[in-house]
Design a protein around this motif. Sequence first.
Motif, PDB file in Angstrom:
ATOM      1  N   SER A 155     101.296  73.170 -26.779  1.00  0.00           N
ATOM      2  CA  SER A 155     100.851  72.157 -27.743  1.00  0.00           C
ATOM      3  C   SER A 155     101.890  71.062 -27.926  1.00  0.00           C
ATOM      4  O   SER A 155     101.620  70.062 -28.598  1.00  0.00           O
ATOM      5  CB  SER A 155     100.549  72.807 -29.095  1.00  0.00           C
ATOM      6  N   LYS A 156     103.045  71.231 -27.338  1.00  0.00           N
ATOM      7  CA  LYS A 156     104.106  70.226 -27.399  1.00  0.00           C
ATOM      8  C   LYS A 156     104.114  69.407 -26.109  1.00  0.00           C
ATOM      9  O   LYS A 156     103.735  69.900 -25.044  1.00  0.00           O
ATOM     10  CB  LYS A 156     105.478  70.890 -27.577  1.00  0.00           C
ATOM     11  N   PRO A 157     104.566  68.148 -26.155  1.00  0.00           N
ATOM     12  CA  PRO A 157     104.612  67.322 -24.934  1.00  0.00           C
ATOM     13  C   PRO A 157     105.492  67.951 -23.870  1.00  0.00           C
ATOM     14  O   PRO A 157     106.532  68.538 -24.167  1.00  0.00           O
ATOM     15  CB  PRO A 157     105.202  65.993 -25.433  1.00  0.00           C
ATOM     16  N   ALA A 158     105.056  67.858 -22.622  1.00  0.00           N
ATOM     17  CA  ALA A 158     105.845  68.371 -21.506  1.00  0.00           C
ATOM     18  C   ALA A 158     107.027  67.460 -21.237  1.00  0.00           C
ATOM     19  O   ALA A 158     107.015  66.278 -21.583  1.00  0.00           O
ATOM     20  CB  ALA A 158     104.968  68.485 -20.257  1.00  0.00           C
ATOM     21  N   ASN A 159     108.045  68.019 -20.614  1.00  0.00           N
ATOM     22  CA  ASN A 159     109.220  67.222 -20.267  1.00  0.00           C
ATOM     23  C   ASN A 159     108.931  66.279 -19.103  1.00  0.00           C
ATOM     24  O   ASN A 159     109.394  65.156 -19.069  1.00  0.00           O
ATOM     25  CB  ASN A 159     110.394  68.141 -19.900  1.00  0.00           C
ATOM     26  N   ALA A 160     108.132  66.771 -18.147  1.00  0.00           N
ATOM     27  CA  ALA A 160     107.833  65.957 -16.970  1.00  0.00           C
ATOM     28  C   ALA A 160     106.679  65.011 -17.254  1.00  0.00           C
ATOM     29  O   ALA A 160     105.915  65.191 -18.194  1.00  0.00           O
ATOM     30  CB  ALA A 160     107.475  66.863 -15.791  1.00  0.00           C
ATOM     31  N   LYS A 170      95.938  68.361 -20.963  1.00  0.00           N
ATOM     32  CA  LYS A 170      96.490  67.011 -20.879  1.00  0.00           C
ATOM     33  C   LYS A 170      96.509  66.323 -22.234  1.00  0.00           C
ATOM     34  O   LYS A 170      97.400  65.529 -22.528  1.00  0.00           O
ATOM     35  CB  LYS A 170      95.677  66.167 -19.889  1.00  0.00           C
ATOM     36  N   ILE A 171      95.506  66.615 -23.067  1.00  0.00           N
ATOM     37  CA  ILE A 171      95.374  65.868 -24.326  1.00  0.00           C
ATOM     38  C   ILE A 171      95.821  66.679 -25.546  1.00  0.00           C
ATOM     39  O   ILE A 171      96.017  66.101 -26.618  1.00  0.00           O
ATOM     40  CB  ILE A 171      93.938  65.342 -24.511  1.00  0.00           C
ATOM     41  N   MET A 172      95.986  67.993 -25.399  1.00  0.00           N
ATOM     42  CA  MET A 172      96.299  68.809 -26.568  1.00  0.00           C
ATOM     43  C   MET A 172      97.572  68.382 -27.301  1.00  0.00           C
ATOM     44  O   MET A 172      97.592  68.391 -28.543  1.00  0.00           O
ATOM     45  CB  MET A 172      96.384  70.299 -26.197  1.00  0.00           C
ATOM     46  N   PRO A 173      98.668  68.006 -26.618  1.00  0.00           N
ATOM     47  CA  PRO A 173      99.872  67.612 -27.362  1.00  0.00           C
ATOM     48  C   PRO A 173      99.670  66.423 -28.296  1.00  0.00           C
ATOM     49  O   PRO A 173     100.465  66.226 -29.223  1.00  0.00           O
ATOM     50  CB  PRO A 173     100.882  67.285 -26.245  1.00  0.00           C
ATOM     51  N   ASP A 174      98.624  65.638 -28.083  1.00  0.00           N
ATOM     52  CA  ASP A 174      98.348  64.471 -28.938  1.00  0.00           C
ATOM     53  C   ASP A 174      97.402  64.789 -30.095  1.00  0.00           C
ATOM     54  O   ASP A 174      97.107  63.901 -30.899  1.00  0.00           O
ATOM     55  CB  ASP A 174      97.741  63.340 -28.093  1.00  0.00           C
ATOM     56  N   LEU A 175      96.941  66.042 -30.177  1.00  0.00           N
ATOM     57  CA  LEU A 175      95.977  66.400 -31.212  1.00  0.00           C
ATOM     58  C   LEU A 175      96.662  66.870 -32.493  1.00  0.00           C
ATOM     59  O   LEU A 175      97.677  67.574 -32.440  1.00  0.00           O
ATOM     60  CB  LEU A 175      95.061  67.528 -30.711  1.00  0.00           C
ATOM     61  N   SER A 176      96.086  66.518 -33.618  1.00  0.00           N
ATOM     62  CA  SER A 176      96.505  67.106 -34.892  1.00  0.00           C
ATOM     63  C   SER A 176      95.843  68.473 -35.008  1.00  0.00           C
ATOM     64  O   SER A 176      94.881  68.772 -34.286  1.00  0.00           O
ATOM     65  CB  SER A 176      96.063  66.222 -36.061  1.00  0.00           C
ATOM     66  N   PRO A 177      96.313  69.338 -35.918  1.00  0.00           N
ATOM     67  CA  PRO A 177      95.632  70.631 -36.114  1.00  0.00           C
ATOM     68  C   PRO A 177      94.149  70.469 -36.436  1.00  0.00           C
ATOM     69  O   PRO A 177      93.318  71.250 -35.956  1.00  0.00           O
ATOM     70  CB  PRO A 177      96.403  71.248 -37.289  1.00  0.00           C
ATOM     71  N   GLU A 178      93.810  69.458 -37.229  1.00  0.00           N
ATOM     72  CA  GLU A 178      92.409  69.235 -37.592  1.00  0.00           C
ATOM     73  C   GLU A 178      91.581  68.805 -36.382  1.00  0.00           C
ATOM     74  O   GLU A 178      90.451  69.266 -36.197  1.00  0.00           O
ATOM     75  CB  GLU A 178      92.311  68.175 -38.691  1.00  0.00           C
ATOM     76  N   GLU A 179      92.137  67.916 -35.550  1.00  0.00           N
ATOM     77  CA  GLU A 179      91.427  67.474 -34.348  1.00  0.00           C
ATOM     78  C   GLU A 179      91.236  68.636 -33.377  1.00  0.00           C
ATOM     79  O   GLU A 179      90.172  68.771 -32.746  1.00  0.00           O
ATOM     80  CB  GLU A 179      92.205  66.343 -33.679  1.00  0.00           C
TER      81      GLU A 179
END
Length: 206
Positions: free
Chosen positions: A104-109, A153-162
Amino acid sequence: MLSILGVLSLGALAVIGLLQAGAIDMAADTPHSPAVYRLIEWAREQSIVRRAAAIVPPDDLSDAGRIRRGAGNYDAMCANCHLSPGIEDSEIRKGLYPLPPNLSKPANADDSDRTDARRFWIIKHGVKASGMPAWSKGGMEDEAIWDLTAFLKIMPDLSPEEYRRLVEASDGHAHGGLEEHGAEMESKSGAAHTHATKPHAHKHGV
């Protein structure tokens, strides 16, 4: 030359002796030394890069349907180990070694096609001695694996509610390969199987 072979042979015998004596601690709560961990990590990445090199991701990984389907399967199959937006840890994750990455966190690469291919390969084939299963063995077909890849691909940009809204809008734990796998099991056992369920409710005591 003979002396070098002799030294190598003695070294190999010493390693075999240590293994036979049970000197290697295989407990999951005893970490590898930093050098051993780096060696295993390096060997793992070289293997994955080589095997994922020929994989070509589909052009529609941004498709809303793919992402929605991937959300349901991720919540049911992956979130306990790899977490979800707003969840910092889980009971099972604390006991795993190596510790699964928090997806759920942004990847380094950079999130490139190569990263997509890498994710697809790992989900499909799993990783030995890591707790990461080969989901293809569990009946998940390639299209559902690409759905999961699209969602990652998109999960790191989501809020818990989203995140929760996407999961609730999905079909839950559902993928076509399960139907074939379940039909085979049903024909063997005569038992009834339910293959598509609404999202599971997870309780996290963290």
